[in-house]
Design a protein around this motif. Structure first.
Motif, mmCIF file in Angstrom:
data_model
loop_
_atom_site.group_PDB
_atom_site.id
_atom_site.type_symbol
_atom_site.label_atom_id
_atom_site.label_comp_id
_atom_site.label_asym_id
_atom_site.label_seq_id
_atom_site.Cartn_x
_atom_site.Cartn_y
_atom_site.Cartn_z
ATOM 1 N N ALA A 30 0.828 -1.206 0.000
ATOM 2 C CA ALA A 30 0.000 0.000 0.000
ATOM 3 C C ALA A 30 0.864 1.259 0.000
ATOM 4 O O ALA A 30 0.526 2.254 -0.643
ATOM 5 N N LEU A 31 1.998 1.215 0.695
ATOM 6 C CA LEU A 31 2.870 2.385 0.807
ATOM 7 C C LEU A 31 3.778 2.580 -0.401
ATOM 8 O O LEU A 31 4.161 3.711 -0.721
ATOM 9 N N THR A 32 4.143 1.477 -1.066
ATOM 10 C CA THR A 32 5.167 1.574 -2.118
ATOM 11 C C THR A 32 4.722 1.109 -3.494
ATOM 12 O O THR A 32 5.324 1.502 -4.499
ATOM 13 N N GLY A 33 3.716 0.228 -3.553
ATOM 14 C CA GLY A 33 3.341 -0.361 -4.831
ATOM 15 C C GLY A 33 4.170 -1.574 -5.204
ATOM 16 O O GLY A 33 4.043 -2.103 -6.309
ATOM 17 N N TYR A 34 5.022 -2.055 -4.270
ATOM 18 C CA TYR A 34 5.868 -3.223 -4.510
ATOM 19 C C TYR A 34 5.509 -4.334 -3.525
ATOM 20 O O TYR A 34 5.012 -4.079 -2.426
ATOM 21 N N TRP A 35 5.808 -5.578 -3.936
ATOM 22 C CA TRP A 35 5.540 -6.737 -3.072
ATOM 23 C C TRP A 35 6.857 -7.204 -2.456
ATOM 24 O O TRP A 35 7.823 -7.487 -3.167
ATOM 25 N N PRO A 36 6.924 -7.309 -1.111
ATOM 26 C CA PRO A 36 8.215 -7.545 -0.449
ATOM 27 C C PRO A 36 8.594 -8.998 -0.228
ATOM 28 O O PRO A 36 9.729 -9.281 0.121
ATOM 29 N N HIS A 37 7.652 -9.942 -0.401
ATOM 30 C CA HIS A 37 7.925 -11.328 -0.021
ATOM 31 C C HIS A 37 8.623 -12.078 -1.146
ATOM 32 O O HIS A 37 8.009 -12.862 -1.872
ATOM 33 N N ALA A 38 9.923 -11.865 -1.289
ATOM 34 C CA ALA A 38 10.668 -12.545 -2.353
ATOM 35 C C ALA A 38 10.716 -14.046 -2.113
ATOM 36 O O ALA A 38 10.615 -14.848 -3.035
ATOM 37 N N GLU A 39 10.852 -14.438 -0.834
ATOM 38 C CA GLU A 39 10.948 -15.856 -0.528
ATOM 39 C C GLU A 39 9.589 -16.528 -0.584
ATOM 40 O O GLU A 39 9.483 -17.744 -0.659
ATOM 41 N N ALA A 40 8.505 -15.730 -0.536
ATOM 42 C CA ALA A 40 7.162 -16.296 -0.598
ATOM 43 C C ALA A 40 6.269 -15.322 -1.349
ATOM 44 O O ALA A 40 5.479 -14.616 -0.762
ATOM 45 N N PRO A 41 6.426 -15.238 -2.678
ATOM 46 C CA PRO A 41 5.621 -14.301 -3.455
ATOM 47 C C PRO A 41 4.158 -14.712 -3.433
ATOM 48 O O PRO A 41 3.785 -15.674 -2.769
ATOM 49 N N LEU A 42 3.349 -14.002 -4.141
ATOM 50 C CA LEU A 42 1.928 -14.321 -4.162
ATOM 51 C C LEU A 42 1.748 -15.805 -4.422
ATOM 52 O O LEU A 42 2.305 -16.364 -5.345
ATOM 53 N N ARG A 43 0.913 -16.423 -3.583
ATOM 54 C CA ARG A 43 0.719 -17.869 -3.634
ATOM 55 C C ARG A 43 0.437 -18.334 -5.065
ATOM 56 O O ARG A 43 -0.385 -17.795 -5.774
ATOM 57 N N GLY A 44 1.149 -19.379 -5.476
ATOM 58 C CA GLY A 44 0.906 -19.954 -6.784
ATOM 59 C C GLY A 44 1.378 -19.093 -7.929
ATOM 60 O O GLY A 44 0.848 -19.162 -9.031
ATOM 61 N N ALA A 45 2.397 -18.246 -7.690
ATOM 62 C CA ALA A 45 2.817 -17.309 -8.730
ATOM 63 C C ALA A 45 3.209 -18.033 -10.014
ATOM 64 O O ALA A 45 2.942 -17.556 -11.103
ATOM 65 N N THR A 46 3.811 -19.206 -9.867
ATOM 66 C CA THR A 46 4.248 -19.913 -11.060
ATOM 67 C C THR A 46 3.066 -20.396 -11.890
ATOM 68 O O THR A 46 3.208 -20.658 -13.077
ATOM 69 N N ALA A 47 1.916 -20.522 -11.244
ATOM 70 C CA ALA A 47 0.721 -20.941 -11.982
ATOM 71 C C ALA A 47 -0.020 -19.762 -12.568
ATOM 72 O O ALA A 47 -0.992 -19.928 -13.268
ATOM 73 N N GLY A 48 0.454 -18.541 -12.231
ATOM 74 C CA GLY A 48 -0.160 -17.362 -12.803
ATOM 75 C C GLY A 48 -1.274 -16.800 -11.976
ATOM 76 O O GLY A 48 -2.433 -16.941 -12.301
ATOM 77 N N HIS A 49 -0.971 -16.177 -10.864
ATOM 78 C CA HIS A 49 -1.964 -15.554 -10.015
ATOM 79 C C HIS A 49 -1.907 -14.042 -10.143
ATOM 80 O O HIS A 49 -2.103 -13.321 -9.193
ATOM 81 N N GLY A 50 -1.601 -13.546 -11.292
ATOM 82 C CA GLY A 50 -1.500 -12.114 -11.424
ATOM 83 C C GLY A 50 -0.229 -11.568 -10.824
ATOM 84 O O GLY A 50 -0.091 -10.385 -10.605
#
Length: 533
Positions: A210-230
């Motif tokens: 919300a503060l930066t527009g970036y996602w900080p969880h490099a070790e745990a990105p948005l769940r299922g990112a490899t399957a394409g969750h936006g």
């Protein structure tokens, strides 16, 4: 109207621009269209109740999200469909059933979950608004708005965790902001891969985003990112050589220091995070109007309490930058500076210049009052309100609703119908906080789901008689807190509609309809918890 083979992310309705994300999966513009056979059509009615109006989008797992109408209750709904049903839809349906048991203003309501073998679908609340991901794409939020969003998400998680469940799917695509400003969390998961701690750390990710527009969880990105969750729609945080995300204040100017510290503490794996209810209380304390001057937005978060009060629970849970320590370092630096100036000046010091007194350890750091700490308030007394009965047999055991034991509470007798057999307007539990308090929320734990009830307040404290109970009810019905629950399908009711500028001492949990229990209708109130300061 978009077809099921070609997903359309956004739709204009009378309520405004909408994005309805399917079961926690961000719709991904880069995902190829999902082909389904026997796809539903506009006008089709599911389960003889839910009319499909317009296809909104497909998520990357193949779920179809439709805007629909509950033709029985005449309210808009979101319908999330999966092909086929059966075993492949088990996780989706289990998550929906679990989520339906928790009713909270910051959680998307789940109304139904149906498996028809060839397809399964979940019916939930329709939200006119946009996801946090979309809003921040237009520009990052200021500290006050980001705090309000984090507060809402943490409050929703606290309600989920209070039931023993885990949400497991907190990210910018499942946080939705309605057109009227309500912040809601959608689409819990039940695959067992997440914990309460990961839920809480995800709030740090929400604040960071919300503060930066970036996602900080490099070790745990948005769940299922490899399957394409936006995932591609959210850029990764700026990182140093070691892979650590830059603090929000390093990414953009104007981020309050206290919020920067709190966000980074939640993301720091070496710092134990607080529980969700403690985090919710702390964010609620910080979620104040911008013109309130007790919070210094240019400095670190103050964890100090008022004299005689307990310290902030978040400080004990791992907050690392305490204002007193910072002030002490500044004092030492100032003393060193004064000594250096005196040494360099030597005998050339202007005798007409008044000497400056260096601060000492006894010098007060700040005269500003510390912010109130939200905690569980003590209930000093309780009694049963039963104005329509001359038989006072049901007014016993009121003290069990605040004894800390959820396995034992107060219960009504068994009635032949849900409306107390048409014999009473209702029954309730009246509680006394012992003195006027600032109240943030009230949580009521019940024996079974299905009850209808509301929370009332007033100033009348009449004798425990039928006449006295009638006086209490008549006076309190004029002052409802939040919205009533109708046929509530969970065992926890959370009331949050308190006025921050008002003090409360007496509260009345008023039951208007009983749920079915065995061959009759009855309800037990197991525990009432009040949070405030």
């Amino acid at each position: 109207m978009p077809s099921s083979a070609g997903p359309s992310i956004d739709t204009i309705t009378e309520g405004g621009r909408v994005t309805q994300v399917g079961e926690g999966q961000d719709a991904d513009e880069t995902t190829p269209p999902v082909m389904t056979f026997g796809a539903p059509t506009a006008g089709e009615i599911l389960a003889e109740r839910y009319e499909l109006v317009e296809h909104i989008n497909n998520d990357s797992a193949g779920r179809l999200v439709w805007r629909g109408v509950d033709v029985v209750l005449r309210r808009p709904v979101a319908v999330v469909l999966r092909y086929p049903g059966g075993e492949s839809a088990t996780e989706m349906l289990q998550a929906a059933v679990a989520a339906s048991r928790v009713i909270h203003p910051n959680l998307v309501g789940v109304y139904d979950a149906i498996d028809e073998a060839d397809r399964a679908y979940v019916v939930r609340e329709w939200v006119d608004g946009r996801s946090l991901r979309e809003l921040v794409a237009d520009g990052s939020m200021d500290g006050g708005r980001a705090t309000a969003v984090g507060n809402a998400v943490a409050s929703a998680l606290a309600a989920v965790h209070a039931t023993g469940m885990v949400h497991g799917n907190v990210h910018p695509g499942t946080v939705m902001i309605s057109d009227d400003g309500r912040v809601v969390l959608a689409d819990a998961r039940t695959d067992g891969a997440d914990t309460r701690e990961s839920d809480v750390r995800a709030v740090g990710g929400i604040l960071y985003f919300a503060l930066t527009g970036y996602w900080p969880h490099a070790e745990a990105p948005l769940r299922g990112a490899t399957a394409g969750h936006g995932r591609a729609a959210i850029p990764d945080a700026v990182r140093d050589a070691g892979g650590a995300a830059a603090a929000p204040r390093q990414v953009r100017a104007g981020v309050p220091a206290y919020l920067d510290d709190l966000t980074m503490d939640l993301l720091d794996a070496e710092i134990a995070p607080p529980s969700s209810d403690v985090l919710s209380a702390e964010l609620a304390r910080l979620d104040v109007p911008a013109d309130d001057d007790y919070l210094d937005n240019s400095g670190p978060l103050r964890f100090a309490a008022e004299p005689g009060d307990e310290p902030s629970p978040l400080a004990a849970a791992g907050g690392r930058k305490v204002a007193l320590g910072i002030a002490g370092l500044l004092a030492v630096a100032l003393v060193g500076l004064l000594i250096g100036i005196n040494t360099l000046g030597g005998d050339d010091e202007d005798p007409q210049t008044s000497p400056v007194a260096a601060p000492t350890s006894s010098t007060p750091v700040s005269e500003e009052p510390a912010a109130p700490v939200t905690r569980n308030l003590k209930i000093s007394a309780a009694r049963i309100i039963d104005p329509d009965s001359r038989n006072r047999s049901e007014v016993r055991d009121a003290e069990k609703v605040f004894d800390g034991d959820r396995d034992e509470g107060w219960s009504t007798e068994t009635y032949p119908r849900s409306n107390f057999g048409n014999l009473k307007r209702g029954m309730g539990v009246w509680i006394d906080l012992g003195a006027e308090r600032t109240v943030k929320s009230v949580q009521v734990n019940l024996s079974v789901p299905g009850a209808s009830a509301e929370l009332l307040t007033g100033t009348v404290n009449a004798p425990s008689t039928s006449t006295g109970d009638d006086q209490v009810l008549t006076a309190y019905l004029k002052n409802r807190i939040g919205q009533p629950f109708e046929a509530h399908d969970g065992t926890t009711m959370a009331f949050n509609g308190f006025d921050a500028d008002q003090k409360y001492r007496y509260l009345l949990f008023w039951i208007t309809d009983l749920p079915q229990s065995g061959n009759g209708f009855k309800l037990g109130v197991q525990e009432i918890t009040v949070q405030g300061s």
